[in-house]
Structures are given as structure tokens and as C-alpha cells.
Design an enzyme around this catalytic site. Structure first.
Site, PDB file in Angstrom:
ATOM      1  N   ILE A 150     -35.860 -20.959 -89.413  1.00  0.00           N
ATOM      2  CA  ILE A 150     -37.045 -20.465 -90.124  1.00  0.00           C
ATOM      3  C   ILE A 150     -36.685 -19.318 -91.081  1.00  0.00           C
ATOM      4  O   ILE A 150     -37.298 -19.188 -92.150  1.00  0.00           O
ATOM      5  CB  ILE A 150     -38.174 -20.058 -89.138  1.00  0.00           C
ATOM      6  CG1 ILE A 150     -39.512 -20.023 -89.857  1.00  0.00           C
ATOM      7  CG2 ILE A 150     -37.893 -18.736 -88.446  1.00  0.00           C
ATOM      8  CD1 ILE A 150     -39.941 -21.353 -90.442  1.00  0.00           C
TER       9      ILE A 150
ATOM     10  N   SER B 116     -27.302 -10.541 -87.592  1.00  0.00           N
ATOM     11  CA  SER B 116     -26.976 -11.910 -87.224  1.00  0.00           C
ATOM     12  C   SER B 116     -25.685 -11.930 -86.420  1.00  0.00           C
ATOM     13  O   SER B 116     -24.719 -11.272 -86.781  1.00  0.00           O
ATOM     14  CB  SER B 116     -26.819 -12.752 -88.501  1.00  0.00           C
ATOM     15  OG  SER B 116     -26.277 -14.011 -88.191  1.00  0.00           O
ATOM     16  N   ARG B 117     -25.714 -12.750 -85.362  1.00  0.00           N
ATOM     17  CA  ARG B 117     -24.506 -12.908 -84.547  1.00  0.00           C
ATOM     18  C   ARG B 117     -23.544 -13.871 -85.211  1.00  0.00           C
ATOM     19  O   ARG B 117     -22.399 -14.009 -84.817  1.00  0.00           O
ATOM     20  CB  ARG B 117     -24.874 -13.466 -83.162  1.00  0.00           C
ATOM     21  CG  ARG B 117     -26.031 -12.767 -82.485  1.00  0.00           C
ATOM     22  CD  ARG B 117     -26.554 -13.612 -81.330  1.00  0.00           C
ATOM     23  NE  ARG B 117     -26.871 -14.970 -81.778  1.00  0.00           N
ATOM     24  CZ  ARG B 117     -27.171 -15.974 -80.980  1.00  0.00           C
ATOM     25  NH1 ARG B 117     -27.210 -15.804 -79.681  1.00  0.00           N
ATOM     26  NH2 ARG B 117     -27.444 -17.164 -81.471  1.00  0.00           N
TER      27      ARG B 117
ATOM     28  N   LYS C  20     -44.023 -16.001 -84.884  1.00  0.00           N
ATOM     29  CA  LYS C  20     -44.825 -16.518 -83.774  1.00  0.00           C
ATOM     30  C   LYS C  20     -43.928 -17.216 -82.773  1.00  0.00           C
ATOM     31  O   LYS C  20     -42.912 -17.769 -83.199  1.00  0.00           O
ATOM     32  CB  LYS C  20     -45.921 -17.471 -84.264  1.00  0.00           C
ATOM     33  CG  LYS C  20     -45.470 -18.555 -85.223  1.00  0.00           C
ATOM     34  CD  LYS C  20     -44.687 -19.747 -84.868  1.00  0.00           C
ATOM     35  CE  LYS C  20     -44.689 -20.431 -83.572  1.00  0.00           C
ATOM     36  NZ  LYS C  20     -43.899 -21.718 -83.637  1.00  0.00           N
TER      37      LYS C  20
ATOM     38  N   ASP D 158     -44.432 -24.428 -78.439  1.00  0.00           N
ATOM     39  CA  ASP D 158     -43.891 -23.695 -79.599  1.00  0.00           C
ATOM     40  C   ASP D 158     -44.609 -24.155 -80.870  1.00  0.00           C
ATOM     41  O   ASP D 158     -45.131 -23.317 -81.608  1.00  0.00           O
ATOM     42  CB  ASP D 158     -42.366 -23.861 -79.702  1.00  0.00           C
ATOM     43  CG  ASP D 158     -41.830 -23.197 -80.959  1.00  0.00           C
ATOM     44  OD1 ASP D 158     -41.804 -21.955 -80.996  1.00  0.00           O
ATOM     45  OD2 ASP D 158     -41.477 -23.915 -81.912  1.00  0.00           O
TER      46      ASP D 158
HETATM   47  P1  NAP Z   1     -33.331 -21.061 -84.514  1.00  0.00           P
HETATM   48  O1  NAP Z   1     -33.022 -21.999 -85.638  1.00  0.00           O
HETATM   49  O2  NAP Z   1     -32.779 -21.351 -83.177  1.00  0.00           O
HETATM   50  O3  NAP Z   1     -32.926 -19.619 -85.008  1.00  0.00           O
HETATM   51  C1  NAP Z   1     -33.060 -18.463 -84.227  1.00  0.00           C
HETATM   52  C2  NAP Z   1     -31.940 -17.504 -84.582  1.00  0.00           C
HETATM   53  O4  NAP Z   1     -32.077 -16.310 -83.801  1.00  0.00           O
HETATM   54  C3  NAP Z   1     -30.543 -18.043 -84.264  1.00  0.00           C
HETATM   55  O5  NAP Z   1     -30.027 -18.824 -85.297  1.00  0.00           O
HETATM   56  C4  NAP Z   1     -29.768 -16.748 -84.086  1.00  0.00           C
HETATM   57  O6  NAP Z   1     -29.419 -16.255 -85.370  1.00  0.00           O
HETATM   58  C5  NAP Z   1     -30.776 -15.766 -83.520  1.00  0.00           C
HETATM   59  N1  NAP Z   1     -30.635 -15.508 -82.083  1.00  0.00           N
HETATM   60  C6  NAP Z   1     -30.468 -14.303 -81.513  1.00  0.00           C
HETATM   61  N2  NAP Z   1     -30.375 -14.392 -80.190  1.00  0.00           N
HETATM   62  C7  NAP Z   1     -30.490 -15.695 -79.891  1.00  0.00           C
HETATM   63  C8  NAP Z   1     -30.453 -16.417 -78.682  1.00  0.00           C
HETATM   64  N3  NAP Z   1     -30.307 -15.818 -77.486  1.00  0.00           N
HETATM   65  N4  NAP Z   1     -30.581 -17.773 -78.731  1.00  0.00           N
HETATM   66  C9  NAP Z   1     -30.728 -18.404 -79.914  1.00  0.00           C
HETATM   67  N5  NAP Z   1     -30.775 -17.753 -81.114  1.00  0.00           N
HETATM   68  C10 NAP Z   1     -30.647 -16.408 -81.091  1.00  0.00           C
HETATM   69  O7  NAP Z   1     -34.911 -20.957 -84.320  1.00  0.00           O
HETATM   70  P2  NAP Z   1     -36.045 -20.995 -85.440  1.00  0.00           P
HETATM   71  O8  NAP Z   1     -36.552 -22.378 -85.572  1.00  0.00           O
HETATM   72  O9  NAP Z   1     -35.594 -20.305 -86.654  1.00  0.00           O
HETATM   73  O10 NAP Z   1     -37.204 -20.197 -84.671  1.00  0.00           O
HETATM   74  C11 NAP Z   1     -37.175 -18.801 -84.524  1.00  0.00           C
HETATM   75  C12 NAP Z   1     -38.602 -18.314 -84.345  1.00  0.00           C
HETATM   76  O11 NAP Z   1     -39.361 -18.728 -85.482  1.00  0.00           O
HETATM   77  C13 NAP Z   1     -39.307 -18.939 -83.124  1.00  0.00           C
HETATM   78  O12 NAP Z   1     -40.161 -18.001 -82.528  1.00  0.00           O
HETATM   79  C14 NAP Z   1     -40.118 -20.089 -83.717  1.00  0.00           C
HETATM   80  O13 NAP Z   1     -41.282 -20.378 -82.962  1.00  0.00           O
HETATM   81  C15 NAP Z   1     -40.476 -19.501 -85.073  1.00  0.00           C
HETATM   82  N6  NAP Z   1     -40.779 -20.534 -86.087  1.00  0.00           N
HETATM   83  C16 NAP Z   1     -39.974 -21.617 -86.246  1.00  0.00           C
HETATM   84  C17 NAP Z   1     -40.352 -22.616 -87.172  1.00  0.00           C
HETATM   85  C18 NAP Z   1     -39.510 -23.854 -87.407  1.00  0.00           C
HETATM   86  O14 NAP Z   1     -40.004 -24.799 -88.053  1.00  0.00           O
HETATM   87  N7  NAP Z   1     -38.268 -23.927 -86.975  1.00  0.00           N
HETATM   88  C19 NAP Z   1     -41.504 -22.474 -87.916  1.00  0.00           C
HETATM   89  C20 NAP Z   1     -42.244 -21.306 -87.776  1.00  0.00           C
HETATM   90  C21 NAP Z   1     -41.881 -20.356 -86.843  1.00  0.00           C
HETATM   91  P3  NAP Z   1     -28.058 -15.486 -85.649  1.00  0.00           P
HETATM   92  O15 NAP Z   1     -26.973 -16.478 -85.387  1.00  0.00           O
HETATM   93  O16 NAP Z   1     -28.207 -15.103 -87.069  1.00  0.00           O
HETATM   94  O17 NAP Z   1     -27.992 -14.313 -84.712  1.00  0.00           O
END
Ligand code: NAP
Length: 320
Positions: free
Chosen positions: A14, A36-37, A90, A168
Site C-alpha cells: 500500500i 524500512s527493514r 486502517k 482486513d
Molecule cells: P505489506 O505489503 O505486507 O506491507 C507491509 C510492510 O510493513 C512490509 O512490506 C514491511 O515493510 C513492513 N513491516 C514491518 N514490520 C513487519 C512485519 N512484522 N511483518 C510484515 N511487514 C512488516 O502490507 P500492505 O498491503 O501494504 O498493508 C499494510 C497496511 O495497509 C495494512 O494495515 C493494510 O490493511 C493496509 N492497507 C492495505 C491495502 C492493500 O490493498 N494492500 C489497502 C489499504 C490499506 P519494510 O520491508 O519496508 O519494513
């Protein structure tokens, strides 16, 4: 206009798809750094931990968290403790109580805390809310069905406690519901199907009541193949309102009305709206934390009957 330096924490799906482009288009914010990690973004200063960023960059006054909900609290707490304003993806946290704690911390420090609900900024949500404002609501039907293998490949945190599983995305439906309905709703029951190898549900049915009895029926599914179904159908005393595509498309009794705000919202995406709202909170020294969507999800988990579903194997993780 004052330009606020902001940092993004968690450069995953996101952050890359929405936050980075919205910040690039914003006159109110400058993306000054990331936490970012995994290295962050090319050309943007990166820190491995929030503590390192807070120490090194006192000039960055706002922090936007795009990490999974389970790891949101510690970072947000540290940011507020260091005197920074905070914006949360969110759901705003892994539990209601931790968000209450952040609210109290932000209020005590006179800092802005913004718990975002991006779906409320979808193109037709303001028009749906305006049309429903003076109607009698007879029933609401919500279908929220998508393929987790397409929309969330490899995101293991969704299947761990606090990741909400199908809720989610469903919390987006509930953020729209609580925004557009002129009456409050409360959860009366749910059936939740948990894969035998997961800590969170993959599908379910939910019932809610309103002021005059049963009001909302919902069917949600994370294994739905093909085009996703993100739809609210609201029966009223003056006709049927349908919001499709997650709040983007409005239909009233088969016709698309001339909607106030929709064209403007289509031009600027949901995340442009979120950052404009955050800029406004900073300018007015206020916070926005509406926990109604998260409260409904917590109640669904409290009242929901737990049913078993077959094991879920993420094909992305199998390939690796
Ligand atoms: P994601 O692709 O898994 O990204 C989350 C990022 O957070 C990871 O890439 C990582 O980035 C970091 N991170 C830090 N600690 C972590 C851990 N213990 N486990 C996993 N990641 C960790 O998830 P996302 O889809 O972007 O979603 C993140 C948030 O945005 C959620 O709350 C989700 O509900 C919300 N969201 C998502 C969407 C969607 O369509 N995907 C839409 C709206 C809202 P680094 O490697 O840079 O540290």
C-alpha cells in the site's frame, strides 16, 4: 502553503501503490524519509528503525504508518513520545485498547492523530451519504468478496492473530457503512470460518441490527475468484441505493445520479483525500479517530461462531 516533512513507515504494497504517489502529488507534504527493514525507496533517505529516524531527523514532524496492524502500536507510541504527528493505515491498530492509549497520548501532547479509512474517500461515498441522510433505511445487504491470492499474495500477517483475515478488507465495507447510514448499527451475530492452519477467518456471514430491529446482512469471502464484489445495497422508503466497486460507483433505482463531489473525488484518488484531510488536521491542531468500523469487527469476533474451513495454502509462499 506550509510544507510538512513526513516519513513513511513500512514500504510494502500500500505504501508503494498509494502513499508514495499521493505524497508526490501533495502540495502539503514532502516525503523526507522512510523507515524500512528492506531498504525503502530509491532516492529517499531510509532508516532501519523508527527510533533511528526520530533521533536523526527532528525536522520531520509527521509520520505515516503503513505497517501491518500487529506492529503499529510501538512505532506510533514512539513517534508521539518524540513529539511527532501520526497518521495510521486502517485498521488503526491490532486492538481497540491500544488505539485508545494512542488517542490519550496524542491528546496529552497536543499532537494530531489521524486514524484513516481510505474507503470513505472513494468517489461516490459522499453522494451516497447525502442521499441517505433523510431516508428511512429498511435493509442493507453487503457483499465483500475477493481473492486473497490476487490481492494479498504472500502477506502472512493477515493470517496471524490481529491480522483480521477476511476482515482486513471487510473493515473497509464497515467504514463505508458507518459513514453513509444515518442510523447506528450493532452486531447481533456472525458465523466465521477459520482455515485449520490459520488464526484468522477466511469467510463469514454477519448480521447487524438497527433502531427498529434486524437491518444488515453480510456475506464475506476471501476465496472469491474473478472480479471482486465490493457492494452495498441499501433499501429505503424512497428506493434502492447500490454502491459498487468499494464505494466508487453509485446507482439509485438503476440510474446513476448527478452526484455532488464524485467527479472531484474521481480526479483525486482515495489517498489524495487522506493526505488532504491529514493536512487539515495539522492546520487546525486536531485529531480524527473514529473507531466505529473497528468496534464492529471486534464485536463480530466476540459474537461470531467459530467454524472450521479447509487449510489455506498461499500459492506465492509455496513457489518460494
Ligand atoms: P505489506 O505489503 O505486507 O506491507 C507491509 C510492510 O510493513 C512490509 O512490506 C514491511 O515493510 C513492513 N513491516 C514491518 N514490520 C513487519 C512485519 N512484522 N511483518 C510484515 N511487514 C512488516 O502490507 P500492505 O498491503 O501494504 O498493508 C499494510 C497496511 O495497509 C495494512 O494495515 C493494510 O490493511 C493496509 N492497507 C492495505 C491495502 C492493500 O490493498 N494492500 C489497502 C489499504 C490499506 P519494510 O520491508 O519496508 O519494513
Amino acid at each position: 502553503m506550509t510544507v510538512t516533512k513526513i516519513a513513511l513507515v513500512g514500504i510494502g504494497k500500500i505504501a508503494r501503490d498509494q502513499h508514495v504517489p499521493a505524497l508526490a502529488a501533495s502540495d502539503a507534504f514532502e516525503l523526507a524519509a522512510t523507515v524500512s527493514r528492506s531498504g525503502g525507496l530509491e532516492g529517499v533517505e531510509n532508516y532501519g528503525t523508527i527510533e533511528a529516524l526520530l533521533e536523526a531527523r527532528p525536522d520531520i514532524s509527521a509520520i505515516s504508518f503503513c505497517t501491518p496492524p500487529q506492529v503499529r502500536y510501538d512505532g506510533a507510541r514512539a513517534a508521539l513520545a518524540a513529539g511527532r504527528h501520526v497518521m495510521l493505515e486502517k485498521p488503526p491498530g491490532a486492538s481497540l485498547s491500544e488505539v485508545h492509549a494512542l488517542q490519550a497520548q496524542a491528546a496529552a501532547a497536543n499532537l494530531s492523530l489521524y486514524a484513516t479509512w481510505h474507503s470513505r474517500h472513494a468517489a461516490s461515498v459522499p453522494a451516497a451519504r447525502a442521499w441517505l441522510a433523510d431516508k428511512t433505511i429498511k435493509s442493507v445487504r453487503i457483499d465483500w468478496k475477493e481473492d486473497v491470492r490476487v490481492w494479498h499474495p504472500g502477506q502472512q500477517w493477515i493470517w496471524q492473530a490481529g491480522g483480521l483475515g477476511i476482515f482486513d478488507p471487510v473493515i473497509n465495507a464497515l467504514s463505508i457503512l458507518t459513514e453513509i447510514l444515518p442510523v447506528p448499527v450493532y452486531v447481533t451475530g456472525a458465523d466465521l470460518r477459520f482455515p485449520s492452519n490459520c488464526e484468522t477467518p477466511i469467510s463469514g456471514r454477519i448480521q447487524m441490527g438497527g433502531p427498529d430491529g434486524p437491518l444488515v446482512e453480510s456475506d464475506v469471502d476471501f476465496l472469491f475468484e474473478g472480479e471482486p464484489l465490493w457492494r452495498h445495497v441499501v433499501e429505503t422508503d424512497a428506493g434502492t441505493l447500490t454502491l459498487n466497486e468499494g464505494g466508487a460507483v453509485l446507482d439509485i433505482d438503476g440510474t446513476t445520479p448527478a452526484t455532488n463531489g464524485a467527479e472531484e473525488a474521481k480526479l483525486h484518488g482515495e489517498y489524495d483525500g487522506l493526505y488532504a484531510a491529514f493536512a487539515n488536521l495539522l492546520a487546525t491542531g486536531s485529531s480524527e479517530v473514529d473507531l466505529r468500523p473497528m468496534t464492529l469487527v471486534a464485536d463480530i469476533f466476540t459474537l461470531g461462531r467459530r467454524l472450521e474451513a479447509p487449510e489455506f495454502i498461499d500459492p506465492t509462499l509455496q513457489e518460494n
